[in-house]
Design an enzyme around this catalytic site. Structure first.
Site, PDB file in Angstrom:
ATOM      1  N   HIS A  71     -20.108  37.750 -11.439  1.00  0.00           N
ATOM      2  CA  HIS A  71     -18.926  37.812 -11.958  1.00  0.00           C
ATOM      3  C   HIS A  71     -18.312  36.714 -12.804  1.00  0.00           C
ATOM      4  O   HIS A  71     -17.093  36.492 -13.019  1.00  0.00           O
ATOM      5  CB  HIS A  71     -17.909  37.947 -10.735  1.00  0.00           C
ATOM      6  CG  HIS A  71     -18.098  39.237  -9.837  1.00  0.00           C
ATOM      7  ND1 HIS A  71     -17.784  40.439 -10.424  1.00  0.00           N
ATOM      8  CD2 HIS A  71     -18.706  39.262  -8.708  1.00  0.00           C
ATOM      9  CE1 HIS A  71     -18.123  41.472  -9.489  1.00  0.00           C
ATOM     10  NE2 HIS A  71     -18.347  40.748  -8.389  1.00  0.00           N
TER      11      HIS A  71
ATOM     12  N   GLU B 125     -19.403  21.920   0.136  1.00  0.00           N
ATOM     13  CA  GLU B 125     -19.401  20.538   0.630  1.00  0.00           C
ATOM     14  C   GLU B 125     -20.615  19.788   0.011  1.00  0.00           C
ATOM     15  O   GLU B 125     -20.450  18.743  -0.610  1.00  0.00           O
ATOM     16  CB  GLU B 125     -19.519  20.319   2.121  1.00  0.00           C
ATOM     17  CG  GLU B 125     -19.771  19.147   2.924  1.00  0.00           C
ATOM     18  CD  GLU B 125     -18.898  18.210   2.425  1.00  0.00           C
ATOM     19  OE1 GLU B 125     -17.621  18.435   1.929  1.00  0.00           O
ATOM     20  OE2 GLU B 125     -19.036  16.830   2.691  1.00  0.00           O
TER      21      GLU B 125
ATOM     22  N   ASN C 244       0.856  -1.102   0.054  1.00  0.00           N
ATOM     23  CA  ASN C 244      -0.026  -0.003   0.055  1.00  0.00           C
ATOM     24  C   ASN C 244       0.920   1.225  -0.097  1.00  0.00           C
ATOM     25  O   ASN C 244       1.870   1.378   0.818  1.00  0.00           O
ATOM     26  CB  ASN C 244      -0.936  -0.116   1.427  1.00  0.00           C
ATOM     27  CG  ASN C 244      -1.773   1.054   1.450  1.00  0.00           C
ATOM     28  OD1 ASN C 244      -1.801   2.067   0.232  1.00  0.00           O
ATOM     29  ND2 ASN C 244      -2.536   1.076   2.513  1.00  0.00           N
ATOM     30  N   GLY C 245       0.777   2.296  -0.826  1.00  0.00           N
ATOM     31  CA  GLY C 245       1.545   3.323  -0.912  1.00  0.00           C
ATOM     32  C   GLY C 245       2.154   3.678  -2.301  1.00  0.00           C
ATOM     33  O   GLY C 245       1.528   2.911  -3.325  1.00  0.00           O
TER      34      GLY C 245
HETATM   35  N1  HGA Z   1       1.266   1.997  -5.868  1.00  0.00           N
HETATM   36  C1  HGA Z   1       0.399   0.664  -5.835  1.00  0.00           C
HETATM   37  C2  HGA Z   1      -0.450   0.648  -4.695  1.00  0.00           C
HETATM   38  C3  HGA Z   1      -1.404   1.665  -4.772  1.00  0.00           C
HETATM   39  C4  HGA Z   1      -2.221   2.011  -3.337  1.00  0.00           C
HETATM   40  O1  HGA Z   1      -1.538   1.935  -2.195  1.00  0.00           O
HETATM   41  N2  HGA Z   1      -3.322   2.531  -3.477  1.00  0.00           N
HETATM   42  O2  HGA Z   1      -3.996   3.183  -2.468  1.00  0.00           O
HETATM   43  C5  HGA Z   1      -0.221   0.360  -6.947  1.00  0.00           C
HETATM   44  O3  HGA Z   1      -0.565   1.175  -7.846  1.00  0.00           O
HETATM   45  O4  HGA Z   1      -0.595  -0.984  -7.170  1.00  0.00           O
END
Ligand code: HGA
Length: 608
Positions: free
Chosen positions: A504, A481, A99-100
């Site tokens: 405007h 919102e 994840n990341g």
């Molecule tokens: N970069 C990775 C994981 C993506 C991710 O963490 N999303 O929340 C991918 O694209 O598979």
């Protein structure tokens, strides 16, 4: 966003992992996968779309084993295809979920290709698993190989790694993305959040930045960034709120809209008396309140809109300057910090990547102190901020935020009054505001009473492609919102403007196809707003007016009127939010969209 689950047990882990993935579905994702380690090797299933598609693969071809990792992917690098779904492999025996975002994936990919590694996906993730494979050539211990590789990665990650000949353990790590360890009896787990593991444990360890974990059936060993073993406390989850049950409601979003009166009561509980704000709610160090000369609020999305309302409150009640900025801008510019400035962040999950980065930057900039208004007590934002005011909304499952927003506003109102008291707000005025806050839950219920009427008017939006929301003062952020909510779940393009800005520019958009949603509280801006509405009516625009009866507005030829309870001015933005949530919900239901998991969106935005 992406979710990770991992397990090591004496029983087959397949069911545990699939149930964990289902519990993570609310975070938003586009594909999923599982890798299971058994004595025959590491086997895997991956599928595009819902977790049900993955379950179908398990029904057709069951996998079993006692160690496994699983993932729901929200694509950042590469399309949502089966080839890009996690787990990713290097060879047949080493699998990883991530994840990341790995920011330096391109040079790493080039290096690995030069060494002969073949890439099967377009993801940034795949470099990690090949790097570990490569490191194992010189460092055969999986734990050490993972630790070595992590030093080469730039960006954010939470990972889980299994290897075929490692039948007694698996490895996980986090830096910049959330990961918790679930502690069981002769079984241990990892997950992106606690909700994913509540079917197997209620005991959790929250990992810190840079932690690497070795999980065996009987033990969890945590190494910090320097490789030193660390003891981290175990927290027990409070089961009082069962977020995973929709009850009588068709969608989590509707359940959460209807919970607002009770969660706002929970947010006020212990924070106000009959006459005043109890500053002890900010913890033992509440003396910071008397030193504040400025406030900087930083947040993203819906939380940013809550921050915009607070700017009106703080400057109005406390008379001190307050600025509000989206975290993704704040974190990448040079910020001038006036002396004695409070840095205030807002985030439902407390894992919002941009907000966390902004907090970390702010800590280097000489702020008076940092305060987080957040819904998740165990989150990184809470742990890294000096002070916290929890919103107590309970888990929010619908991706489009509802109760998290109104409880943020409630917590911000408490904070604004507390700051104002130190800046000359009279005891009478404080008591008046506190009394108003006490009636808030009842007003929310009154606003919800318009549900059936709003359901009828929602039908008229089903064929619209655009909508314009208007408000003045604190109603402007509420208009923003409202338009965000409509966009998020019904996919209708919507804009919001301060009503005075109409002429405007946006007036050019007004014709008989454009619904205009006007928020008209009964205050000193009423006459000005009525003139703005005349400007719209004169151009044939279809007006949807949300106002109290005393405004003397009602159903007319080109006005569809919805009554909102007449409330104390300070409460107007909170109470006016309710009909807009109901409107976007019913429009989405008429349009048949996926209300709780709208396309392309994720609940906890853990990547930049
Ligand atoms: N970069 C990775 C994981 C993506 C991710 O963490 N999303 O929340 C991918 O694209 O598979």
């Amino acid at each position: 966003m992406c979710g990770i689950v991992g397990a090591i047990a004496r029983r087959n882990v397949a069911k545990i992992l699939l149930e964990g993935l289902s519990r993570l579905e609310y975070r938003g994702y586009d594909s999923s996968g599982v890798a299971i380690n058994n004595l025959d090797g590491v086997s895997s299933h991956r599928a595009v779309g819902k977790v049900q598609a993955l379950r179908d693969k398990f029904t057709a071809e069951p996998l079993d084993g006692k160690i496994g990792i699983a993932h729901t992917r929200w694509a950042t690098h590469g399309k949502p295809t089966e080839a890009n779904a996690h787990p990713h492999f290097s060879g047949e025996d080493l699998a990883l979920v991530h994840n990341g975002i790995i920011e330096n994936h391109e040079p790493l990919r080039r290096e690995l290709k030069a060494k002969g590694y073949e890439f099967k996906s377009e993801t940034d993730t795949e470099v990690i698993v090949h790097l570990i494979h490569d490191a194992l050539k010189t460092e055969p211990d999986l734990l050490k190989a993972v630790q070595n590789v992590l030093t080469k990665l730039h960006g954010a990650f939470a990972i889980g790694v299994v290897k075929n000949d490692e039948n007694g353990r698996f490895i996980a790590a986090r830096k910049g993305s959330p990961l918790v360890v679930g502690v069981g009896i002769e079984e241990n787990f990892i997950a992106s959040d606690q909700l994913a593991l509540l079917h197997v444990t209620d005991q959790f360890i929250f990992l810190e930045e840079g932690d690497v974990v070795e999980l065996t059936r009987d033990q969890v060993t945590i190494f910090d960034e320097k490789g030193e073993v660390q003891e981290r406390p175990i927290s027990v989850f409070n089961h009082n709120v069962d977020a995973t049950d929709k009850g009588e409601f068709r969608h989590y979003m509707m359940k959460e809209i209807y919970e607002q009166s009770s969660v706002i009561s929970a947010c006020l509980e212990g924070r106000i008396s009959e006459t005043k704000v109890l500053t002890s709610c900010f913890g033992a160090e509440s003396e910071f309140l008397k030193d504040i000369e400025n406030v900087h609020i930083v947040a993203c999305g819906t939380s940013y809109h809550a921050g915009m309302v607070a700017k009106y409150w703080i400057e109005d009640l406390a008379g001190i300057p307050c600025s509000v900025e989206v975290a993704s801008e704040y974190r990448y510019r040079k910020v001038a910090v006036p002396k004695k400035t409070l840095f205030l962040t807002l985030s439902q999950s407390g894992e919002t990547a941009d907000t966390l980065a902004a907090l970390r930057m702010a800590k280097e900039l000489g702020y008076l102190t940092t305060l987080a208004i957040c819904n998740v007590p165990s989150s990184t934002l809470v742990r890294e901020s000096a002070l916290t005011l929890l919103t107590n909304a309970g888990p929010e499952i619908g991706v489009a935020s509802t109760k998290a927003f109104t409880t943020q506003l409630t917590a911000l109102l408490i904070t604004s009054v507390a700051i104002a008291v130190e800046n000359g707000l009279s005891a009478e005025k404080e008591q008046e505001l506190v009394q108003a806050m006490r009636s808030l839950p009842a007003y929310i219920n009154d606003a919800l009473a318009q549900d059936a009427h709003i359901k009828v008017i929602a039908d008229r939006f089903a064929n619209k492609h655009n909508a314009l929301f208007l408000g003045r003062g604190t109603m402007f952020p509420i208009a923003l919102e409202g338009s965000l909510k409509l966009k998020e779940i019904s996919y209708i393009h919507a804009e919001a403007y301060p009503a005075g800005e109409l002429k405007h520019g946006p007036l050019a958009l007004v014709d008989e196809d454009m619904p205009i949603i006007a928020l008209v509280p009964h205050n000193d801006m009423l006459d000005k707003l009525k003139s703005n509405l005349q400007e719209v009516a004169a151009r044939g625009g279809e007006l949807y007016v949300f106002a109290d009866k005393e405004t003397d507005l009602h159903n007319e030829d080109n006005i569809v009127f919805t009554e909102v309870p007449k409330v104390d001015r300070i409460l107007e933005p909170i109470v006016h939010t309710i009909p807009l949530q109901l409107l976007s919900y019913h429009v989405a239901v008429v349009k048949g969209t996926d209300v709780d998991q709208p396309r392309n969106l994720a609940k906890s935005v853990t990547v930049e």
